[in-house]
Write an enzyme that holds these catalytic residues in place. Sequence first.
Site, PDB file in Angstrom:
ATOM      1  N   GLY A  98       0.806  -1.214   0.000  1.00 12.32           N
ATOM      2  CA  GLY A  98       0.000   0.000   0.000  1.00 12.32           C
ATOM      3  C   GLY A  98       0.838   1.261   0.000  1.00 12.32           C
ATOM      4  CG  ASP A 136      10.062   8.095   8.303  1.00 18.77           C
ATOM      5  OD1 ASP A 136       9.687   7.942   7.128  1.00 18.77           O
ATOM      6  OD2 ASP A 136      11.187   8.537   8.616  1.00 18.77           O
ATOM      7  N   GLY A 137       6.701   7.298   6.867  1.00 22.96           N
ATOM      8  CA  GLY A 137       5.820   8.059   5.997  1.00 22.96           C
ATOM      9  C   GLY A 137       6.471   9.231   5.296  1.00 22.96           C
ATOM     10  NE  ARG A 187       4.779   9.187  -6.960  1.00 20.24           N
ATOM     11  CZ  ARG A 187       5.025   7.901  -6.744  1.00 20.24           C
ATOM     12  NH1 ARG A 187       6.179   7.377  -7.131  1.00 20.24           N
ATOM     13  NH2 ARG A 187       4.134   7.125  -6.158  1.00 20.24           N
ATOM     14  NE  ARG A 194       1.167   2.049  -6.656  1.00 23.00           N
ATOM     15  CZ  ARG A 194       2.376   2.566  -6.612  1.00 23.00           C
ATOM     16  NH1 ARG A 194       3.429   1.802  -6.823  1.00 23.00           N
ATOM     17  NH2 ARG A 194       2.550   3.849  -6.334  1.00 23.00           N
ATOM     18  CG  ASP A 263       5.266  -3.185  -4.825  1.00 18.55           C
ATOM     19  OD1 ASP A 263       5.930  -4.212  -5.046  1.00 18.55           O
ATOM     20  OD2 ASP A 263       5.732  -2.191  -4.228  1.00 18.55           O
TER      21      ASP A 263
END
EC number: 2.7.7.-
Length: 500
Positions: A98, A136-137, A187, A194, A263
């Site tokens: 994810g 940590d994102g 982006r 995907r 992915d």
Amino acid sequence: MNAPIPHAVCHLNDMPLANSFASLPPAHYTALMPTPLPAPYLVCASASAAALIGLDFSDIDSAAFIETFTGNRIPDGSRPLSAVYSGHQFGVWAGQLGDGRAILLGDVPAPTMIPSGRLELQLKGAGLTPYSRMGDGRAVLRSSIREFLCSEAMAALGIPTTRALCVTGSDQIVLREQRETAAVATRMAQSFVRFGSFEHWFYNEKHDELKTLADYVIAQFYPQFKTAENPYKALLTEVTLRTAQMIAHWQAVGFMHGVMNTDNMSILGLTLDYGPFGFMEAFNATHICNHTDQQGRYSYARQPQIGEWNCYALGQTLLPLIGDVDETQNALRIYKPAYAEKFAELMRAKLGLQTQQPDDGKLFDALFAVLQGSHADFTLFFRRLGELRIGQAASREALRDLFLDRAAFDDWALQYELRLQLENSDDDARKLAMHAVNPKYVLRNYLAQIAIEKAQNKDFSEVAKLLQVLEKPFDEQPENEKYAALPPDWANDLEVSCSS
């Protein structure tokens, strides 16, 4: 490549934002807000990417622009979310993955994007999500600049790719292999769905959700298949074709992705997720650009094979919808001939050949063997090849300088000149045609590293300069000659990995 067709320019505050992906059932994503970054600043932005969505480029220095594309300000109409997907990583089933640090703001009008007429805006590095796992994102400045530059460089090369609107940075510290600072890359793509998005529902045995996702993709991005005899077979066939052709483009320009996990494979056949990528320099067919790829699964030579493997992984997930093994396999069988046809077409163009001859494949193979034997620089070789004049030995000298085994090159050059004599074009016309497809400038890792190191000291001028050069890769740009140079000795020690 053609410049984007301009459409009405709008300011950021007037941009009509929606989110078609949010029309899917909630199981496909998690709605959430980005995590703000303190004191963000603009690192770089792409005018050509902004033009695709009609964004007034004069807005880029505004506080609203910087805050929006850092995730600190949510524009009207946005329904921020992160998508769930799964995937095979290095050939091994990895389960649920994810968007671990990417948050989709929504989609905006982009008339040149056929068929959806829209582009999604995604913030990479915008904070923790339910799919962050041990992360940590966040993204770091280093990797964000690399993704930004390569996205725009690939677009200028005419290779299917996601686009990059901008990078914003912050002084917030992020721990990777060393202390780095945080950044957010914005982006753009018609879709970030995907192969792994389909794998998620297949391996969780939720075929209703699988069908829902497939129907969404067909309706939004492949509407011509809605009336096909078997829409899902048509979808698989087209995605397989696009993937094969995309990888043929990679091979022809010497691009190595580095992490061709399922992915990271786009359902639209776009180059997606720029991590430990590289452009071939000293030619080595087994070169591995990702130093964490110990087995060389994603080496340059294996990319076509891995592309096919990934398509078969996608085919497995669509089998319940297609309903027949033979039909699924028939869709996948297009990969090998599609790749071979596109690669041969691109190679003929790179060699200035306008006609097809039975032995062209042997000429290509012999060339790659000679390049391998001397580890000649990939980009410089093809660019200089356009200077060759039939029957003029002196015109070979700049090429011969690239080879350790000059006798082997001379043997190949003789074969090449004999092949050119079957063409109906003169030297000057051939040079023009070859220079239009063989770039002079590519994003060599050392060039990116120089720009990154300056940016880490708050000097973003080299990022802007490098973008300017890479946006015109086929032009001579005599004032920028240094950007076409062979890498310096210190560049041999550069390593890139999945750390970002």
